[in-house]
Design an enzyme around this catalytic site. Structure first.
Site, short mmCIF file in Angstrom:
data_model
loop_
_atom_site.label_atom_id
_atom_site.label_comp_id
_atom_site.label_asym_id
_atom_site.label_seq_id
_atom_site.Cartn_x
_atom_site.Cartn_y
_atom_site.Cartn_z
N GLU A 1 0.87 -1.18 0.00
CA GLU A 1 0.00 0.00 0.00
C GLU A 1 0.90 1.23 0.00
O GLU A 1 1.51 1.55 1.01
CB GLU A 1 -0.90 0.01 1.24
CG GLU A 1 -1.74 1.27 1.38
CD GLU A 1 -2.38 1.39 2.75
OE1 GLU A 1 -2.58 2.54 3.21
OE2 GLU A 1 -2.67 0.35 3.38
N LYS B 1 -11.12 -0.86 6.70
CA LYS B 1 -9.88 -0.70 7.46
C LYS B 1 -10.23 -0.13 8.83
O LYS B 1 -10.78 0.97 8.92
CB LYS B 1 -8.95 0.26 6.70
CG LYS B 1 -7.71 0.70 7.48
CD LYS B 1 -6.87 1.64 6.64
CE LYS B 1 -5.71 2.21 7.42
NZ LYS B 1 -4.82 3.04 6.58
#
Length: 212
Positions: A43, A131
Site C-alpha cells: 500500500e 480498514k
C-alpha cells in the site's frame, strides 16, 4: 487483475504493508525488500513524495507485486492512482465519492472506520473491506473481536498496533488481513532486516491458517 482476484490475493497473503518513505528511491527499495520476504502486496501512501511515480514504476517493473494506493482522501486522487496502476485503494476515513469512483473502475476499495456505526456505514456504502484505524487506540485485537461478534459478515483489516507480537491475536480476532506499518516498513533499518521481518509475518499468517 479482476477485483475478486485482488481481494483473494489480499486475503491469501494476509498482510498489507503500509509503505511510507522519504523519497521515490527509498520507497522502491523498501518495496523490493518486503517482496524479497514473500510479501507481494504493498500500500503506497499518498504521503510518500512522488507516490504516483512509485505506483507507476512498481506497476511497470514489478508485476509480481499487487500495488495499492493508501491515504487516499478523495475521488480525484483515487482515479489518478487507479490510472497509474493501483489495484486497490485504501483510506484512513470514509469518503462516499471515493467508493463510487472505485466501483466505477471495478477496483477494490478499503475505506477507514473505527466505531461500529462508521464500520457498518462503510460496509453498506460498498466497501469491499473496512480498514479499522487506528485499531490500537480502541484496544487492539480485543476490540476487533468485539466488532466481529455482531458483524461476522463484515471483512476487517486492522491497522495501527499490528506487530509481530500482536499479529496472531488480530488473526484470531477475525482479521481479513493485517495492515502493518512501522514494525515492518522501516527505512531506518537494513533491507535484509525488513526482508526477514516480512518472512516472520508470513510465517505467523501461514501457521495460523494451517491451524484453523
Amino acid at each position: 487483475m479482476e477485483k475478486s482476484k485482488v481481494l483473494a490475493e489480499l486475503k491469501e497473503i494476509g498482510l498489507v504493508p503500509v509503505l511510507r518513505a522519504a523519497s521515490v528511491g527509498k520507497a522502491l527499495a523498501m518495496a523490493a525488500a518486503i517482496a524479497d520476504g514473500g510479501v507481494t502486496v504493498m500500500e503506497v501512501t499518498m504521503t510518500v513524495p512522488g507516490a504516483i511515480e512509485v505506483m507507476r514504476k512498481l506497476a511497470e517493473t514489478r508485476p509480481d507485486i499487487l500495488v495499492g494506493a493508501g491515504t487516499v482522501l478523495d475521488a480525484e486522487t483515487a482515479r489518478m492512482c487507479i490510472l497509474e496502476g493501483a489495484r486497490f485503494v485504501v483510506s484512513p476515513a470514509l469518503n462516499f465519492k471515493t467508493i463510487e469512483m472505485c466501483h466505477r473502475y471495478s477496483v477494490a476499495v478499503l475505506p477507514g472506520a473505527l466505531t461500529p456505526t462508521e464500520i457498518v456505514t462503510a460496509w453498506q456504502a460498498g466497501a469491499d473491506v473496512v480498514k479499522v484505524f487506528p485499531a490500537s487506540a480502541m484496544g487492539g485485537a480485543s476490540y476487533l473481536k468485539a466488532i466481529k461478534a455482531p458483524l461476522p459478515q463484515v471483512e476487517l483489516i486492522p491497522t495501527g498496533g499490528v506487530s509481530l507480537a500482536t499479529a496472531e491475536d488480530f488473526l484470531k480476532a477475525g482479521a481479513f488481513a493485517l495492515g502493518v506499518g512501522a514494525d515492518l516498513v522501516n527505512d531506518a533499518v537494513a533491507p535484509e532486516v525488513v526482508t526477514e521481518t516480512a518472512r516472520k509475518y508470513l510465517e505467523i499468517v501461514k501457521k495460523f491458517r494451517g491451524a484453523t
